[in-house]
Design a protein around this motif. Sequence first.
Motif, short mmCIF file in Angstrom:
data_model
loop_
_atom_site.label_atom_id
_atom_site.label_comp_id
_atom_site.label_asym_id
_atom_site.label_seq_id
_atom_site.Cartn_x
_atom_site.Cartn_y
_atom_site.Cartn_z
N THR A 36 17.41 26.78 44.08
CA THR A 36 18.27 26.38 45.18
C THR A 36 18.14 24.87 45.39
O THR A 36 17.04 24.37 45.58
N ARG A 37 19.27 24.17 45.31
CA ARG A 37 19.22 22.71 45.40
C ARG A 37 20.35 22.16 46.25
O ARG A 37 21.33 22.84 46.52
N GLN A 38 20.21 20.90 46.67
CA GLN A 38 21.23 20.27 47.51
C GLN A 38 22.33 19.69 46.63
O GLN A 38 22.09 18.76 45.85
N ALA A 39 23.55 20.22 46.81
CA ALA A 39 24.67 19.76 45.97
C ALA A 39 24.94 18.27 46.17
O ALA A 39 25.36 17.58 45.25
N CYS A 40 24.67 17.75 47.38
CA CYS A 40 24.99 16.34 47.64
C CYS A 40 24.01 15.39 46.96
O CYS A 40 24.21 14.19 46.97
N MET A 41 22.94 15.94 46.38
CA MET A 41 21.95 15.10 45.71
C MET A 41 22.03 15.28 44.19
O MET A 41 21.14 14.85 43.46
N LEU A 42 23.11 15.94 43.72
CA LEU A 42 23.26 16.19 42.29
C LEU A 42 24.57 15.60 41.79
O LEU A 42 25.46 15.30 42.58
N THR A 43 24.65 15.45 40.47
CA THR A 43 25.91 15.00 39.91
C THR A 43 26.47 16.08 38.98
O THR A 43 25.74 16.96 38.51
N VAL A 44 27.77 16.01 38.73
CA VAL A 44 28.45 17.00 37.89
C VAL A 44 27.99 16.83 36.43
O VAL A 44 27.99 15.72 35.90
N ALA A 45 27.58 17.96 35.83
CA ALA A 45 27.22 17.94 34.42
C ALA A 45 27.98 19.07 33.73
O ALA A 45 28.38 20.05 34.38
N GLU A 46 28.21 18.94 32.45
CA GLU A 46 28.92 19.95 31.65
C GLU A 46 28.21 21.30 31.76
O GLU A 46 26.99 21.39 31.65
N GLY A 47 29.01 22.33 32.02
CA GLY A 47 28.49 23.69 31.94
C GLY A 47 27.64 24.17 33.11
O GLY A 47 26.97 25.19 32.99
N LEU A 48 27.65 23.47 34.23
CA LEU A 48 26.86 23.94 35.38
C LEU A 48 27.33 25.33 35.79
O LEU A 48 28.52 25.59 35.90
N GLU A 49 26.37 26.22 36.02
CA GLU A 49 26.69 27.56 36.54
C GLU A 49 26.15 27.60 37.96
O GLU A 49 24.95 27.70 38.16
N ILE A 50 27.06 27.50 38.91
CA ILE A 50 26.64 27.41 40.31
C ILE A 50 26.89 28.74 41.02
O ILE A 50 27.94 29.35 40.86
N GLU A 51 25.91 29.14 41.81
CA GLU A 51 26.09 30.34 42.62
C GLU A 51 25.74 29.99 44.06
O GLU A 51 25.07 29.01 44.33
N MET A 52 26.16 30.89 44.96
CA MET A 52 25.72 30.73 46.34
C MET A 52 24.28 31.22 46.42
O MET A 52 23.93 32.22 45.80
N PRO A 53 23.43 30.52 47.18
CA PRO A 53 22.06 31.01 47.35
C PRO A 53 22.08 32.35 48.11
O PRO A 53 23.08 32.66 48.75
N ALA A 54 21.00 33.09 48.03
CA ALA A 54 20.93 34.38 48.70
C ALA A 54 21.17 34.21 50.20
O ALA A 54 20.66 33.27 50.81
#
Lengths: 103, 466
Positions: free
Chosen positions: A78-96
């Motif tokens: 689980t990570r903060q989206a605002c502290m990451l950058t877009v990378a090829e192939g990211l598989e993002i899910e909602m946290p529990a």
Amino acid sequence: MKPGSNFRELTPMPDTALVDVRFGTQALRLPLGENLAAALLVAGVMPFRRTPVSGAPRGPFCMMGACFDCLVKIDGVTRQACMLTVAEGLEIEMPAAKGDLDG
Amino acid sequence: MGDADLIVIGAGPAGMSAARRAADCGLSVLILDEQPAPGGQIYRDVDRASALRGDLLGKDFTGGQKLTQRLNHESITHLKGAVVWQIEDQACVSYTQAGQGAVATAKRILLATGALERPMPMPGWTLPGVMTAGAAQILLKQSGIACERAVLVGSGPLLYLIASQMLRAGVPPLALVETQTRQDFARSLRHLGGALRGWPYLLKGLKMLWELRRGQIHRYVGATNIAIEGDQAARAVTFSSGGKTRRIASDNVLLHHGVVPNTQMARSVDIPHHWDNLQSCFVPECDNWGRTAVPAVFIAGDGAGIGGAKAAALAGEIAALAIAHDLDKLTQASRDAAAQPLRAGLHKERAARPFIDTAYPAYPGALSPQDSTIICRCEEVTAGDIRRMAALGCLGPNQTKAFGRAGMGPCQGRYCGLSVTRILSDANGTAPDITGHYRIRPPIKPVTLGEIAGMKNHVTSEEKND
Ligand SMILES: Cc1cc2nc3c(=O)[nH]c(=O)nc-3n(C[C@H](O)[C@H](O)[C@H](O)COP(=O)(O)OP(=O)(O)OC[C@H]3O[C@@H](n4cnc5c(N)ncnc54)[C@H](O)[C@@H]3O)c2cc1C
Ligand code: FES
């Protein structure tokens, strides 16, 4: 601006590469290297998560790594989206959230 | 010994100026910031953004490049995207960069972690579509993304700045719902003398107001009973102003009523704090060199009390001089001589502050929110819950953790700490200094086991990406 999004790119840069990213079941094409929370907002993704307490929907609030409302799950972490950058192939899910089994 | 003489945490105006002044005095400096580019909150990503949209962000923004250029010095190493989560043994800093944990040591540490927006709890403020006005501005600066048909809610010069930037970007806000009152303005007039000494700020303020007027942005002032409507997302703002109840449909509500010091790191090393009545927030205690009660730790910039970017840069330099003197790179006489013009500058920078703080006070409705309003966004604890804890004998924020889960979520009280102190103080009839604040324990940012397991002791050359 995509349908369903209130966020508009003012000066889209034609030479930015778009890469494949998944948010849950949604397939997205996002600008490589862009701030992930910003790119998801433009793509019309909302909410980013549901709270563990009541299941209420949430999205980015501070864009500076302080509020944790932009949390997403990537590769099981689980990570903060605002502290990451877009990378090829990211598989993002909602946290529990509330009601999920793997709480 | 150590990775540097000085570790600076935060590459905003305070940290950048401090790093350069320290390097000029002959110190080796390691500067860590969690953002991918230097600039801090005001000059977020300034080098890239100025080229792309400098015209709409304005000269006050693009001018920040002068500061980022100052980092080009052979004795300064800037670690970008380095999230600091712990300070131990006074000068041992743990951080994560690109998924890798590491520790760096130095003889002195300067905390320059800046400000956060003052929490603005009101009905509906947790709905998707509600953000801080600063967040909208970050989207604009860093990504060139504008929020359409937004309503700005709150008060203060930053609210006008953001509104005028949105206007210039061709995405004007629907309206400004402002919480300051005529009485606030009347009260601020007794600080007008000081404000006139800080006249460039007044002039800027008037220019922005003129710009908003020319852009025909509707301003409602003295707004009360503000609430955000919506079920799954924000749909409208409702409020009272001028004796009428109003409703503006909007999916983007941007909140701002001032900024407050981000005290998380200072608290994590037990630097004492006190309550500042005028700015309604806690500030860390330090002397006029930025020296704290924790021997190796200094503090500068908005994190030590709100003064704005220019004051932050000056305070950073002053702290650097004191550190250089501590480490025998500067005699006391040269330290004092070099500090003198900086102090004069600081005095001038702060002149308009009392006027601004009195004319644009925090929104009272968010300082004592109604019972049903969520205070702790993470754990969804309401103002009513906290008042009930007070009725059961809860005196301070740390006890709320025993009564419920307020402040125990991932944000560690960053957006509820001040509200909890305030509500408990009001309920118990005690001063905020007596009520106190959450105890903050490291890690102050989440860190994974994998990041800790792979911890390294040094800064390797591949990481020195500058
Ligand atoms: C969202 C926002 C927008 C603002 N916009 C403006 C504006 O447009 N104009 C204006 O005059 N003022 C603005 N301000 C006010 C601002 O606080 C000051 O003017 C100025 O930025 C203060 O400088 P500083 O160096 O003290 O801190 P900052 O500029 O805030 O710099 C602090 C730095 O510390 C870093 N940091 C914090 N915690 C950590 C950590 N744990 N690990 C690593 N790095 C960390 C941050 O990434 C940041 O870069 C804004 C404030 C906020 C909160
Ligand atoms: S939006 Fe606040 S932490 Fe990401």
